[in-house]
Design a protein around this motif. Structure first.
Motif, PDB file in Angstrom:
ATOM      1  N   GLY A 245       0.739  -1.223  -0.099  1.00  0.00           N
ATOM      2  CA  GLY A 245       0.041  -0.018   0.146  1.00  0.00           C
ATOM      3  C   GLY A 245       0.947   1.101  -0.051  1.00  0.00           C
ATOM      4  O   GLY A 245       1.998   1.164   0.344  1.00  0.00           O
ATOM      5  N   ASP A 246       0.106   2.496  -0.177  1.00  0.00           N
ATOM      6  CA  ASP A 246       0.944   3.619  -0.252  1.00  0.00           C
ATOM      7  C   ASP A 246       0.487   4.554   0.718  1.00  0.00           C
ATOM      8  O   ASP A 246      -0.549   4.461   1.225  1.00  0.00           O
ATOM      9  N   ILE A 247       1.350   5.632   1.041  1.00  0.00           N
ATOM     10  CA  ILE A 247       1.094   6.899   1.641  1.00  0.00           C
ATOM     11  C   ILE A 247      -0.209   7.443   1.055  1.00  0.00           C
ATOM     12  O   ILE A 247      -0.288   7.458  -0.314  1.00  0.00           O
ATOM     13  N   ASP A 248      -1.026   8.235   1.908  1.00  0.00           N
ATOM     14  CA  ASP A 248      -1.988   8.673   1.324  1.00  0.00           C
ATOM     15  C   ASP A 248      -2.155  10.121   1.858  1.00  0.00           C
ATOM     16  O   ASP A 248      -2.645  10.344   2.994  1.00  0.00           O
ATOM     17  N   LEU A 249      -1.693  10.946   1.107  1.00  0.00           N
ATOM     18  CA  LEU A 249      -1.525  12.428   1.572  1.00  0.00           C
ATOM     19  C   LEU A 249      -2.732  13.231   1.823  1.00  0.00           C
ATOM     20  O   LEU A 249      -2.857  14.209   2.527  1.00  0.00           O
ATOM     21  N   ASN A 251      -5.153  12.267   3.519  1.00  0.00           N
ATOM     22  CA  ASN A 251      -5.651  11.607   4.881  1.00  0.00           C
ATOM     23  C   ASN A 251      -4.814  12.163   5.855  1.00  0.00           C
ATOM     24  O   ASN A 251      -3.649  12.009   5.921  1.00  0.00           O
ATOM     25  N   PRO A 252      -5.528  12.852   6.781  1.00  0.00           N
ATOM     26  CA  PRO A 252      -4.657  13.414   8.206  1.00  0.00           C
ATOM     27  C   PRO A 252      -3.727  12.328   8.746  1.00  0.00           C
ATOM     28  O   PRO A 252      -3.005  12.682   9.529  1.00  0.00           O
ATOM     29  N   ASN A 253      -4.494  11.114   8.600  1.00  0.00           N
ATOM     30  CA  ASN A 253      -3.810  10.080   9.455  1.00  0.00           C
ATOM     31  C   ASN A 253      -2.638   9.152   8.718  1.00  0.00           C
ATOM     32  O   ASN A 253      -2.106   8.201   9.163  1.00  0.00           O
ATOM     33  N   SER A 254      -2.312   9.643   7.534  1.00  0.00           N
ATOM     34  CA  SER A 254      -1.399   9.060   6.995  1.00  0.00           C
ATOM     35  C   SER A 254       0.083   9.276   7.452  1.00  0.00           C
ATOM     36  O   SER A 254       0.391  10.181   8.099  1.00  0.00           O
ATOM     37  N   ILE A 255       0.833   8.358   7.131  1.00  0.00           N
ATOM     38  CA  ILE A 255       2.358   8.257   7.760  1.00  0.00           C
ATOM     39  C   ILE A 255       3.098   9.127   6.792  1.00  0.00           C
ATOM     40  O   ILE A 255       2.741   9.191   5.611  1.00  0.00           O
TER      41      ILE A 255
END
Length: 386
Positions: A245-249, A251-255
């Motif tokens: 999976g990838d980072i989800d910029l 979404n405020p909870n993304s790593i």
């Protein structure tokens, strides 16, 4: 689709029009596409109004009419959100759909407000999970939750509206908050899976592969997964920990990329990125792990079960609904890396139990998660039979 013996005028007045309103195209493809394709085969004219990434041509090639919206998943600008509502109103007026299906928070609220007083036969709303707004206890989240609850109530509480929930807890939350009444509720456990595509696959040999298959969000338990990997690595565990999976910029909870790189560079986890051939990906795993804080009903867990993989997940709404505890998988407390690493170690060391759980998971998917059953229920909802 052939209509050679049907006059054009009759054709135009008899085709049922269905409009999906969703925040983004890829989510629709992941969770609703088989339903839309069945509708097209059954003579429906299918439209989707959504935010666009790179999947528009794919949708149009399948016969779906796409209406781009300027909607974003995380946007909170008042004027931009009003613009989105106006765009939705324009699309609805142009199409005059017989049925609307509203998906995701903004799709449900904005689409619900726009269509509330329109001449629409049936409104279907999918609550795929309550999201970080209902998980986070920060001041901002609580304020947004208060506003969202009021808007949900205004948008959804009508006689021609049915609400699909994926678990009992979310359904009860809506009823207890007087957002809707119980007669509007329909329970469908997940988006379903094609059991001819997701087949039982024997486990790979060699080092155990422990997989996290989801967007790289903190509220999906990503940090707990990585920290459990740290603990096990230090204890001498030789298995592999894989992030798919990838980072989800948006979404405020993304790593963050920096946080992710720290785990990768330390050798604790491998990052395989976003991959499309999910059955092939799952075939490379021995255990599927999703230590999420709350879900609707996580698709990755039912996909893993269909492929015969034991699951470790958290004892929270949505996640616990996706397994039979101690039969198809193991439940652990949310936000506990230590409990998670204990469960991972236990299953990795017990081949017999792990393989037995995988076989039971396949049975569960055949009984509860077949896409054919999900499609049939949706068709009955669209026709007003439920």
């Amino acid at each position: 689709m052939e209509y050679s013996n049907v006059p054009i005028l009759v054709r135009e007045t008899t085709i049922m029009k269905l409009l999906y309103i969703v925040n983004v195209d890829w989510f629709f493809i992941s969770h609703r596409l088989p339903i839309a394709l069945t509708l097209i085969k059954n003579g429906y004219e299918v439209h989707i109004a959504c935010g666009i990434t790179d999947r528009k041509n794919e949708l149009e090639s399948l016969g779906i009419i796409v209406h781009p919206l300027s909607i974003t998943r995380s946007g909170t600008s008042f004027f931009k959100e009003v613009k989105v509502i106006k765009e939705i109103n324009t699309v609805v007026n142009e199409i005059s759909p017989d049925v609307v299906h509203l998906v995701t928070i903004k799709g449900a609220i904005y689409g619900g407000l726009v269509t509330r007083n329109k001449n629409i036969k049936k409104r279907i709303v999918s609550i795929s999970g309550l999201g970080f707004v209902f998980i986070d206890e920060g001041i901002k989240a609580r304020l947004i939750r208060f506003i969202v609850t009021k808007l949900y109530r205004l948008a959804l509480n009508t006689q021609n509206t049915k609400i699909i929930f994926q678990n009992e807890t979310d359904k009860n939350t809506f009823i207890e908050n007087k957002i809707i009444n119980y007669k509007q509720c329909v329970l469908i456990k997940g988006s379903g899976i094609d059991l001819n595509v997701y087949k039982y696959i024997p486990e790979p040999q060699g080092e155990k592969v422990v997989m996290f298959l989801a967007r790289l969000l903190k509220d999906k338990g990503l940090i707990e997964f990585c920290e459990a990997a740290v603990i096990l690595r230090k204890s001498g565990f030789t298995g592999r920990f894989v992030l798919v999976g990838d980072i989800d910029l948006d979404n405020p909870n993304s790593i963050s990329q920096v946080e992710l790189n720290n785990y990768i560079d330390s050798g604790v986890v491998e990052h395989w990125g976003f991959l499309r051939n999910i059955p092939d990906v799952i075939s490379k795993a021995n255990i599927m792990v999703l230590p999420s804080y709350r879900e609707g009903l996580p698709k990755s867990l039912i996909e893993a079960a269909a492929c015969g993989r034991a699951v470790i997940t958290t004892d929270v709404p949505g996640c616990r609904d996706a397994i039979i505890p101690n039969v198809t998988g193991v439940l652990v407390p949310a936000k506990s890396s230590e409990e998670l690493q204990n469960a991972i170690l236990s299953l990795c060391n017990d081949d017999k139990m792990r393989i037995k759980m995988g076989k039971e998971g396949r049975k569960l998917s055949e009984l509860s998660f077949d896409i054919k059953d999900v499609i049939n229920t949706h068709m009955n909802l669209y026709k007003g039979n439920i």
